[in-house]
Every structure is written in structure tokens, then in C-alpha cells.
Design a protein around this motif. Sequence first.
Motif, PDB file in Angstrom:
ATOM      1  N   ALA A  44      -4.228 -16.949  34.475  1.00 45.77           N
ATOM      2  CA  ALA A  44      -3.252 -16.063  34.116  1.00 45.77           C
ATOM      3  C   ALA A  44      -2.352 -15.491  35.584  1.00 45.77           C
ATOM      4  O   ALA A  44      -1.160 -15.232  35.512  1.00 45.77           O
ATOM      5  CB  ALA A  44      -3.535 -14.904  33.577  1.00 45.77           C
ATOM      6  N   ARG A  45      -3.144 -15.344  36.569  1.00 43.24           N
ATOM      7  CA  ARG A  45      -2.405 -15.045  37.877  1.00 43.24           C
ATOM      8  C   ARG A  45      -3.060 -15.738  39.130  1.00 43.24           C
ATOM      9  O   ARG A  45      -4.208 -16.099  39.123  1.00 43.24           O
ATOM     10  CB  ARG A  45      -2.820 -13.505  38.280  1.00 43.24           C
ATOM     11  N   ALA A  46      -2.191 -16.101  39.922  1.00 43.69           N
ATOM     12  CA  ALA A  46      -2.391 -17.175  41.087  1.00 43.69           C
ATOM     13  C   ALA A  46      -1.872 -16.594  42.281  1.00 43.69           C
ATOM     14  O   ALA A  46      -0.713 -16.797  42.499  1.00 43.69           O
ATOM     15  CB  ALA A  46      -2.403 -18.642  40.853  1.00 43.69           C
ATOM     16  N   GLY A  47      -2.634 -16.293  43.255  1.00 41.67           N
ATOM     17  CA  GLY A  47      -1.948 -15.634  44.442  1.00 41.67           C
ATOM     18  C   GLY A  47      -2.478 -16.677  45.553  1.00 41.67           C
ATOM     19  O   GLY A  47      -3.317 -17.719  45.395  1.00 41.67           O
ATOM     20  N   VAL A  48      -1.712 -16.538  46.709  1.00 42.90           N
ATOM     21  CA  VAL A  48      -1.534 -17.596  47.753  1.00 42.90           C
ATOM     22  C   VAL A  48      -3.145 -17.576  48.316  1.00 42.90           C
ATOM     23  O   VAL A  48      -3.613 -18.683  48.738  1.00 42.90           O
ATOM     24  CB  VAL A  48      -0.681 -17.050  48.634  1.00 42.90           C
ATOM     25  N   VAL A  78       0.186 -23.487  37.595  1.00 44.63           N
ATOM     26  CA  VAL A  78       1.336 -24.906  37.879  1.00 44.63           C
ATOM     27  C   VAL A  78       2.510 -24.166  38.667  1.00 44.63           C
ATOM     28  O   VAL A  78       3.178 -24.488  39.595  1.00 44.63           O
ATOM     29  CB  VAL A  78       1.651 -25.651  36.536  1.00 44.63           C
ATOM     30  N   THR A  79       2.948 -22.760  38.023  1.00 41.37           N
ATOM     31  CA  THR A  79       4.195 -22.216  38.316  1.00 41.37           C
ATOM     32  C   THR A  79       4.157 -21.909  40.009  1.00 41.37           C
ATOM     33  O   THR A  79       4.863 -21.794  40.841  1.00 41.37           O
ATOM     34  CB  THR A  79       4.760 -21.205  37.389  1.00 41.37           C
ATOM     35  N   LEU A  84       5.265 -22.490  45.474  1.00 39.95           N
ATOM     36  CA  LEU A  84       4.980 -22.545  47.061  1.00 39.95           C
ATOM     37  C   LEU A  84       5.301 -24.055  47.539  1.00 39.95           C
ATOM     38  O   LEU A  84       5.085 -24.504  48.740  1.00 39.95           O
ATOM     39  CB  LEU A  84       3.470 -22.161  47.288  1.00 39.95           C
ATOM     40  N   GLY A  85       5.808 -24.832  46.895  1.00 42.66           N
ATOM     41  CA  GLY A  85       6.173 -26.104  47.086  1.00 42.66           C
ATOM     42  C   GLY A  85       4.850 -27.058  47.106  1.00 42.66           C
ATOM     43  O   GLY A  85       4.949 -28.303  47.864  1.00 42.66           O
ATOM     44  N   ILE A  86       3.834 -26.625  46.539  1.00 40.25           N
ATOM     45  CA  ILE A  86       2.607 -27.502  46.629  1.00 40.25           C
ATOM     46  C   ILE A  86       2.613 -28.450  45.265  1.00 40.25           C
ATOM     47  O   ILE A  86       2.565 -27.917  44.036  1.00 40.25           O
ATOM     48  CB  ILE A  86       1.518 -26.679  46.398  1.00 40.25           C
TER      49      ILE A  86
END
Length: 99
Positions: A44-48, A78-79, A84-86
Motif C-alpha cells: 500500500a506504501r512504497a518508499g525509496v 507500480v506507481t 522514480l522512472g524505474i
Amino acid sequence: MDANDIADVFVLPASLDLAAAAPLKETLLTRRGQKICVDGTNVARAGVPCLQVLLAARQTWVDDQIEWVSRSFSVELVTALQELGIGLGRLGLDKESAK
């Protein structure tokens, strides 16, 4: 090989925030050298920091020539990657596997 052929399915936690980065790294290190299927359905949350851990782990599997399959990444994951352009392919995911 299909994700169903891999016994070790690693389900990513819902929150891939800063606090999750070190435990994520340790968990992946314990699986090094084994075929793995990474399931990102619940994220649900994805940090760097966690994305960096995942990218480094994926590259380790590639370098070790061990199979890594990604499946069912959440919209949030995915977002975060796209912001981050990955590309999804960097984690071994095709567009059909992203939800």
C-alpha cells in the motif's frame, strides 16, 4: 519458469517505508541463492529505501543467475516505481502482472 513452479513465494509487506528497509534486506539475504517469487499484491506504501533494496536484490539474483519471478504488484507499488522512472522490467515484472 512460471511463478507457480517456485516454492519460495515472498509476499512483500503492506508498508515498504523506511522502517521496513532493513528487515526487507535481511529477509531477502536469507533467500539468496534460491529461486524466488516476489508478490507485491499487498503493498500500500512504497518508499525509496525499500525500492532500492528490491532493485539491489533483483540485480543480485541476476548476477548469481538464480531465477527471480515478480508477480501481482499493487497499483501503489507500480506507481512508486514509475514516479522514480524505474521500469517494471527492472524488477522482472511485465505489464500484465501489474494490477
